[in-house]
Design a protein around this motif. Structure first.
Motif, PDB file in Angstrom:
ATOM      1  N   SER A 187       0.923  -1.186  -0.052  1.00 26.53           N
ATOM      2  CA  SER A 187       0.068  -0.118  -0.007  1.00 26.53           C
ATOM      3  C   SER A 187       0.684   1.255  -0.310  1.00 26.53           C
ATOM      4  CB  SER A 187      -0.961  -0.069   1.320  1.00 26.53           C
ATOM      5  OG  SER A 187      -0.087   0.156   2.414  1.00 26.53           O
ATOM      6  N   PRO A 188       0.249   2.464  -0.497  1.00 24.38           N
ATOM      7  CA  PRO A 188       1.001   3.763  -0.302  1.00 24.38           C
ATOM      8  C   PRO A 188       1.730   3.871   1.168  1.00 24.38           C
ATOM      9  CG  PRO A 188      -0.983   4.126  -1.618  1.00 24.38           C
ATOM     10  CD  PRO A 188      -1.123   2.554  -1.029  1.00 24.38           C
ATOM     11  N   LYS A 189       0.738   3.825   1.968  1.00 27.45           N
ATOM     12  CA  LYS A 189       0.951   3.779   3.498  1.00 27.45           C
ATOM     13  C   LYS A 189       2.320   3.039   4.031  1.00 27.45           C
ATOM     14  CE  LYS A 189      -3.286   5.560   5.077  1.00 27.45           C
ATOM     15  NZ  LYS A 189      -4.340   5.338   6.324  1.00 27.45           N
ATOM     16  N   ARG A 190       2.046   1.759   3.474  1.00 25.37           N
ATOM     17  CA  ARG A 190       3.467   0.851   3.775  1.00 25.37           C
ATOM     18  C   ARG A 190       4.702   1.145   3.084  1.00 25.37           C
ATOM     19  NH1 ARG A 190       3.405  -4.096   6.071  1.00 25.37           N
ATOM     20  NH2 ARG A 190       1.171  -4.272   5.497  1.00 25.37           N
ATOM     21  N   TYR A 191       4.488   1.738   1.755  1.00 26.45           N
ATOM     22  CA  TYR A 191       5.997   2.137   1.214  1.00 26.45           C
ATOM     23  C   TYR A 191       6.308   3.454   1.829  1.00 26.45           C
ATOM     24  CZ  TYR A 191       9.146   3.516  -2.457  1.00 26.45           C
ATOM     25  OH  TYR A 191      10.379   3.988  -3.032  1.00 26.45           O
ATOM     26  N   TYR A 192       5.492   4.133   2.129  1.00 30.70           N
ATOM     27  CA  TYR A 192       5.966   5.532   2.960  1.00 30.70           C
ATOM     28  C   TYR A 192       6.662   5.366   3.982  1.00 30.70           C
ATOM     29  CZ  TYR A 192       5.396  10.750   2.770  1.00 30.70           C
ATOM     30  OH  TYR A 192       5.319  12.036   2.498  1.00 30.70           O
TER      31      TYR A 192
END
Length: 351
Positions: free
Chosen positions: A272-277
């Motif tokens: 997810s974007p949150k995990r990558y961030y």
């Protein structure tokens, strides 16, 4: 390649028949590839010209052999003595440069600088020059892995992402092959592009790089992403680590819905974007923990965590150790998505 860039340091070779002297200051755990890339162009310039254009010496703080980061002991010809007029000193750094930059090294650098010695550095050697106050008001570069810590330690020094920077009487190269690029520029500035071109040929160096080139590929290129909107979002994440931007705002900035952005990250990056961030922020946190004396709380804040306990929980989940324990751990930093940490639950991504 420019033959005589205005910012090239004067080595003395262009103005005199006497060979220019380069003195390489080897710090403990210095990088062999950066050192070799810096010294070989000098030897090859002598070879292709049929003249002694350059001389060189290796020195250390004590005059004793120095162990490189690869574990190879390198003999030197002396210690930190006074250099001849017109010499160029090149500090060769590597791993744990803060420890290797001793008071004796700093005092010597300052003294020789006052005497008019041109200063250079390869790999992490720029740290020593900055600690000595010799880069104040100047541009410089350092290996990309050390940039976060350098920026925190020396906020008044203008740090560049270029492979090398020559600014008045200081020249710095990021490390690795970049040291060779810098020295090719120095050779060209003193003896013209023909000699530098022949040196490059001897090095089997077919792609000459200038000081406008950057150290790393773009983030999308490194991770194999060619989708323009996803690439832009990833770039925005890298630009906003200290104050993270919400997934909704990131999606809006590229004209997408949050759900569309989620699908893109799942398709191309399998997260997810949150995990990558989060993993991106943890990567920077690890570099700061290993390279600076910043407190764990300040590291957390610099990486966008307002809660130290949440930072510690996420860090431990990803790296299998707490931020406090990390202070005594060495090794290559894991990038976003690298193996080795336990899974971070999606619920842990929010503070």
């Amino acid at each position: 390649m420019n033959t005589r860039p205005a910012s090239s340091p004067q080595t003395g070779a262009a103005a005199s028949a006497a060979p220019a002297l380069f003195v390489f200051v080897l710090l403990d755990n210095f990088s062999l590839i950066a050192f070799a890339s810096a010294i070989e162009p000098l030897r090859l310039a002598n070879h292709v010209s049929g003249r002694e254009l350059y001389r060189w010496r290796l020195i250390s703080e004590t005059g004793a052999p120095v162990r490189a980061s690869a574990g190879i002991d390198t003999a030197v010809s002396g210690g930190l003595d006074e250099l001849p007029r017109g010499a160029v000193a090149v500090v060769c750094g590597g791993i744990d440069v803060a420890r290797a930059t001793t008071r004796g090294v700093l005092n010597w650098l300052r003294r020789e600088s006052r005497r008019g010695v041109t200063m250079g550095a390869v790999c992490t050697g720029a740290y020593a020059l900055a600690r000595a106050g010799l880069l104040d008001g100047k541009r410089c570069t350092i290996h990309w892995e050390n940039q976060d810590g350098f920026t925190e330690d020396f906020p008044d020094v203008e740090l560049s992402d270029q492979i090398f920077v020559i600014d008045r009487d200081a020249m710095t190269a990021a490390g690795g092959a970049a040291a060779g690029d810098m020295m090719l520029r120095v050779v060209a500035g003193a003896h013209g592009p023909d000699i530098a071109g022949m040196v490059a040929d001897q090095m089997v160096y077919t792609n000459l790089r200038g000081d406008e080139d950057h150290q790393r590929l773009s983030v999308p290129a490194r991770i194999g992403v060619r989708h323009p909107k996803l690439s832009r979002v990833i770039a925005l994440m890298h630009e906003n680590v200290e104050e993270p931007v919400s997934a909704a705002r990131l999606a809006e900035s590229v004209g997408m819905s949050t759900r569309q952005l989620e699908r893109l990250f799942r398709r191309y990056l399998d997260r997810s974007p949150k995990r990558y961030y989060l993993e991106l922020r943890l990567e920077k946190a690890r570099r700061l923990l290993l390279q600076t004396d910043m407190s764990v709380i300040n590291v957390a804040l610099a990486c966008g965590f307002t809660s130290p306990s949440h930072f510690s929980k996420c860090y431990r989940a990803h790296y299998k150790r707490t931020p406090y324990r990390e202070r005594g751990v060495s090794g290559p930093a894991a990038g976003p998505g690298a193996p080795g940490g336990e899974e971070i639950d999606e619920a842990d991504l929010e503070e």
